[in-house]
Structures are given as C-alpha cells and as structure tokens.
Scaffold this active site. Structure first.
Site, PDB file in Angstrom:
ATOM      1  CE  LYS A 175      -3.975  -2.111   0.019  1.00 16.10           C
ATOM      2  NZ  LYS A 175      -5.058  -1.929  -1.097  1.00 16.10           N
ATOM      3  NE  ARG A 176       3.229   1.267  -4.931  1.00 13.27           N
ATOM      4  CZ  ARG A 176       2.961  -0.114  -5.165  1.00 13.27           C
ATOM      5  NH1 ARG A 176       3.037  -1.240  -4.385  1.00 13.27           N
ATOM      6  NH2 ARG A 176       2.733  -0.431  -6.439  1.00 13.27           N
TER       7      ARG A 176
ATOM      8  CG  LEU B 249      -5.471   9.775   5.264  1.00 12.77           C
ATOM      9  CD1 LEU B 249      -5.075   9.333   6.561  1.00 12.77           C
ATOM     10  CD2 LEU B 249      -6.365  10.969   4.973  1.00 12.77           C
TER      11      LEU B 249
ATOM     12  N   GLY C 232       0.611  12.910   3.998  1.00 19.03           N
ATOM     13  CA  GLY C 232       0.983  12.456   5.414  1.00 19.03           C
ATOM     14  C   GLY C 232       2.327  12.005   5.425  1.00 19.03           C
TER      15      GLY C 232
ATOM     16  CD  GLU D 118       0.383  16.242   7.266  1.00 21.36           C
ATOM     17  OE1 GLU D 118       0.243  17.284   8.110  1.00 21.36           O
ATOM     18  OE2 GLU D 118      -0.193  15.271   7.065  1.00 21.36           O
TER      19      GLU D 118
ATOM     20  CD  GLU E   2      -2.338  16.685   2.337  1.00 25.22           C
ATOM     21  OE1 GLU E   2      -1.501  17.029   1.107  1.00 25.22           O
ATOM     22  OE2 GLU E   2      -1.675  16.085   3.252  1.00 25.22           O
TER      23      GLU E   2
ATOM     24  NE  ARG F 218      -5.320  11.906  -3.591  1.00 22.44           N
ATOM     25  CZ  ARG F 218      -4.882  11.541  -4.863  1.00 22.44           C
ATOM     26  NH1 ARG F 218      -5.932  11.834  -5.745  1.00 22.44           N
ATOM     27  NH2 ARG F 218      -4.030  11.216  -5.329  1.00 22.44           N
TER      28      ARG F 218
END
Ligand code: 1HE
Length: 269
Positions: free
Chosen positions: A36-37, A75, A120, A123, A143, A146
C-alpha cells in the site's frame, strides 16, 4: 535490514507494520507496508507512536525509511470514512501525538527518503530532524486534489522549512518538487544517489549518537521552540539551556579532553 542491524525485541504490542532493528546506539525503523506504498493507516500511526515512545535506553539516534518503491503515500485513503467533527479532530490529534513523539522524543531521527514522499508522508518526514533524499524522491501535498487538508502537523512544520508561499503553491496547484528542488527549498539537507540513502542516513545517525545526549536534547527541544519565541524570550531560554548543557559531567569531560589535546579538531569535511 542491513547486516549489522538485528531485530529489536521488547517493544510493546504488535508492530507488524514496522521493521525495527538495532545496531548498538542506532535504531532503524522501516515503514513496512509496501503493498500500500506505506500509506499511513490508523494502525500504522499508532505503531509509530508506540515505537518512538518506547525506544530502549542506550539508543542515541534513529533512522526512519520506507520499504518498497516509495517512502510513504500519505494518509491511507481507504480509511478516510465519513467522520463527525469530533472524531475527525481526534483522528488528526492522534497523528499529532505520534509525530510529536518523533520530533520531541528522546533522540534525533534521520529520515531517508525515496520515491513518493507525499501528503502525510511529507508530514511524517518533516517531523524528523534530518532528511536525506535519494534521486527518486519527490514531494507533494495532494490534499487539495483529494478535497481535504493536512492534519498530521504539516501546516505547522512544512512552512517552517520552506515557507508558507511554497506550501501554498504545492497545495493549490498540485505542484511536485523533485529531490533537487527539495534540497533547494530546504525540505531536505542531504542529497544522494538511488540506493545510497540508507548508508548515508545510518552514517549520520552514528555520528549524531556520539554527541553528548544533552546537546542533542537541546537541539531537538530548545532550538525549534526558541525559533518560535520573540528574541528576548528566546535569548533567555537559550541561556537556561546552555547552563543546563554546560553543567553536565559529559560537557565537562569533553571540554577537558579538548584542552588536553585528546579531542578532534574542527576540520573541513
Ligand atoms: C493507497 C495509497 C493511499 C497507494 N491510501 N491506498 N495520498 C495520496 O493522495 C497519494 C495516493 N497514491 C498515489 O498517488 C500513488 O499510489 C503513488 C504515487 C504513491 C504510488 O504509485 P504506484 O503506481 O507505485 O502504486 P499504486 O498502484 O498507485 O498503489 C499500489 C496500491 O497501494 C494500490 O492498492 P491495490 O489494492 O489496488 O494494490 C493503491 O490503492 C494503494 N495506495 N497510496 C490508500 N494513500 C493526516 S492528513 C494527511 C492527508 C494526506 O496524506 S492526503 C494524500 C494522500
């Protein structure tokens, strides 16, 4: 895991989304969700928190990297379910707790970055103290695309590295910086070729681990806070921190060693 590093036993709970290994004073934490990278699920953020607040005695520095072709895809969008406002705030606060445990934890953390370092993932990288970027690394904040906002501390940490204007550009336009641009804007401090990041990160961590722990503590905990203070308060904080550091036996031994000709000189690298 590199050959000198051995799995680190004894951390509480299940840390199946991380590979944690240790070689003497350096711990290597690898995000381990490559299918899922390394997208950050609730479980992964909680495991990061558990890992960083439970680093064993004797650890002096950490290297953080990602398994697979990317450092981190941000995320886990599959978990972005509809939340009420209260739960959404708490979700973001959970990220803050984990990433604060990295930035304001016990020891400096060197992030080794390759492939996507986005949302994320950026982040997370910016909660570390040093960043090494391989050729393949790229940085973005999708973001905006999205329909969400940063929630893992990015709005506080990223502008402190590269400025509000650049972060605004990344978020509004979907612009992506490559590794060289990341260096140029101050997101990363070191640039290496593909495949060389981990060795450089470990070498930096080993060097950091030889510093006096109180000096490292001052750099991690006092420096960013002083940067946020007005000059007068900052100077006062500096004086207190300097006095604490100087009064440790470690500092006195190291100063004596230099005066006795037993310590290294500062030379060009
Ligand atoms: C994911 C995620 C993810 C991959 N959440 N599952 N982050 C993003 O908007 C970045 C979204 N991801 C991507 O743009 C790409 O996946 C990558 C450039 C990172 C990698 O591309 P690639 O071609 O190597 O992999 P892939 O085929 O896109 O993905 C492989 C699998 O990982 C696939 O699942 P599969 O079951 O179909 O194999 C993808 O769905 C999955 N995957 N990224 C969930 N992010 C606290 S607020 C923070 C807010 C944010 O971070 S927003 C940014 C979110």
């Amino acid at each position: 895991m590199t050959s000198d590093f051995q799995p680190l036993p004894g951390l509480p709970g299940t840390l199946d989304l991380l590979q944690v290994s240790r070689n003497d004073a350096v711990v290597h934490v690898r995000l381990n969700r490559p299918a899922k990278r390394n997208a950050i699920s609730d479980a992964l953020v909680q495991q990061l928190h558990t890992c960083f607040v439970n680093l064993p005695e004797g650890v002096r520095a950490v290297v953080l990297s990602g398994e697979g072709a990317h450092f981190c895809a941000g995320l886990d969008l599959a978990e972005l379910v509809e939340r009420d406002i209260g739960s959404a705030v708490l979700h973001s606060r959970m990220w803050h707790a984990a990433f604060d445990a990295i930035q304001f934890g016990r020891v400096p953390v060197v992030a080794v970055l390759h492939g996507a370092v986005v949302g994320g993932g950026l982040e997370l990288a910016t909660s570390c103290h040093l960043r090494v970027a391989e050729d393949s690394a790229y940085f973005g904040l999708p973001e905006g695309q999205r329909g969400i906002f940063v929630g893992g501390g990015g709005s506080a940490r990223i502008p402190r590295l590269m400025g509000v204007a650049r972060m605004t550009d990344l978020m509004l336009t979907g612009r992506v910086y490559d590794a060289d641009e990341g260096l140029q804007v101050g997101l990363v401090q070191y640039r290496v070729r593909d495949g060389e990041g981990l060795a450089r990160g470990i070498a930096l961590a080993q060097r950091i681990a030889t510093n006096a722990p109180m000096s490292n503590f001052a750099v991690m905990h006092a420096l960013p806070r002083i940067a946020d203070q007005a000059q007068s308060e900052g100077l006062f904080t500096e004086s207190l921190m300097a006095a604490v550091a100087e009064s440790t036996p470690d500092a006195q031994d190291r100063l004596r060693a230099f005066l006795d000709g037993r310590a290294g000189k500062v030379v060009k690298s």
